[in-house]
Design a protein around this motif. Structure first.
Motif, short mmCIF file in Angstrom:
data_model
loop_
_atom_site.label_atom_id
_atom_site.label_comp_id
_atom_site.label_asym_id
_atom_site.label_seq_id
_atom_site.Cartn_x
_atom_site.Cartn_y
_atom_site.Cartn_z
N GLN A 29 116.65 15.90 -10.16
CA GLN A 29 117.52 16.89 -9.53
C GLN A 29 119.08 16.85 -10.24
OE1 GLN A 29 117.73 15.89 -5.50
NE2 GLN A 29 117.11 13.95 -5.98
N SER A 30 119.69 17.94 -9.95
CA SER A 30 120.97 17.73 -10.42
C SER A 30 122.04 17.38 -9.52
CB SER A 30 121.48 19.52 -10.88
OG SER A 30 120.77 20.03 -11.64
N HIS A 82 127.49 20.78 -9.77
CA HIS A 82 127.68 21.90 -10.23
C HIS A 82 128.71 22.08 -11.35
CE1 HIS A 82 125.27 23.63 -7.15
NE2 HIS A 82 125.63 23.18 -6.29
N THR A 95 126.60 18.70 -5.63
CA THR A 95 125.37 19.34 -5.29
C THR A 95 125.10 18.86 -3.98
OG1 THR A 95 123.27 17.90 -6.41
CG2 THR A 95 124.53 19.99 -7.70
N GLU A 96 124.35 19.35 -3.48
CA GLU A 96 123.80 19.01 -1.98
C GLU A 96 123.02 17.86 -2.09
OE1 GLU A 96 124.84 19.98 1.20
OE2 GLU A 96 126.13 21.29 0.11
#
Length: 216
Positions: A48-49, A52, A61-62
């Motif tokens: 996952q990233s 941003h 990111t969240e």
């Protein structure tokens, strides 16, 4: 089990703290390319990233927000561990288990231990004086002094000093068995040696000739 990429986690925490890749790179002394590769590596591992990225703005990111808290704790714990290690090294504290032969330990080591403890009050010496050959690893010794030729070993050894040995006999023994006039004649006599010294006794004459005698 795959070990965590602690370097990448620490770099992640530094980026969050400094709010940019370049700021983190300057703060921790790495190139911006190295910092970027570490985050790419961490994101690939997590699947996952974390940020941003735009040309003007960097934001978590969240998924990255809760992970940033973990990263900060990882970095803080690592820094605290290094600080504790430095404090321990500078303070010279702890216990040293030392094994030495009985007579040598009493006559040559004991007073040195006393002087050492005065100079280093934070260190405790556990001195074991015995003529038994201890198993350094199995019995938990840090250092062992030995008067012998060492067999092949993976342990690190250093020669500290030479030891003078003497060949002696009681007057009563010589009166009964005769006095040898040459080292080669010792093989005809009853010999008593130090059990921890393996191999024959070696004598070298004035001309350099060597005689080896094995104590039975």
């Amino acid at each position: 089990m795959r070990l965590p990429d602690l370097e990448a986690w620490a770099i992640f925490a530094a980026i969050v703290e400094h709010r940019s890749f370049s700021g983190a790179a300057d703060a921790i002394g790495l190139s911006k390319a190295t910092v970027s590769k570490a985050i790419t590596r961490l994101e690939a591992h997590l699947g996952q990233s974390l940020f941003h990225r735009t040309s003007r703005r960097l934001a978590l990111t969240e998924a990255g927000k809760p992970l940033a808290e973990h990263a900060a704790r990882i970095l803080a714990e690592a820094l605290a561990a290094e600080e504790a290690a430095r404090d321990g090294a500078s303070g010279h504290s702890g216990r040293i288990r030392l094994a030495a032969p009985m007579s040598f330990g009493i006559t040559n080591v004991a007073h040195l231990v006393a002087d050492f403890l005065v100079a280093h009050p934070g260190i405790e010496i556990d001195l074991h004086c015995s003529d038994a050959r201890v198993d350094i690893v199995a019995e938990g010794f840090d250092i062992a002094l030995r008067i012998a030729d060492l067999p092949d070993s993976s342990l690190r050894a250093r020669r500290l000093c030479g030891i003078s040995t003497h060949l002696i006999a009681s007057p009563a023994y010589l009166e009964k068995h005769g006095t040898p006039t040459h080292a080669a004649q010792l093989g005809e006599h009853r010999l008593l040696g130090y059990a921890n010294v393996t191999g024959p006794w070696r004598f070298r004459g004035p001309g350099g000739a060597e005689v080896a005698v094995r104590a039975a």
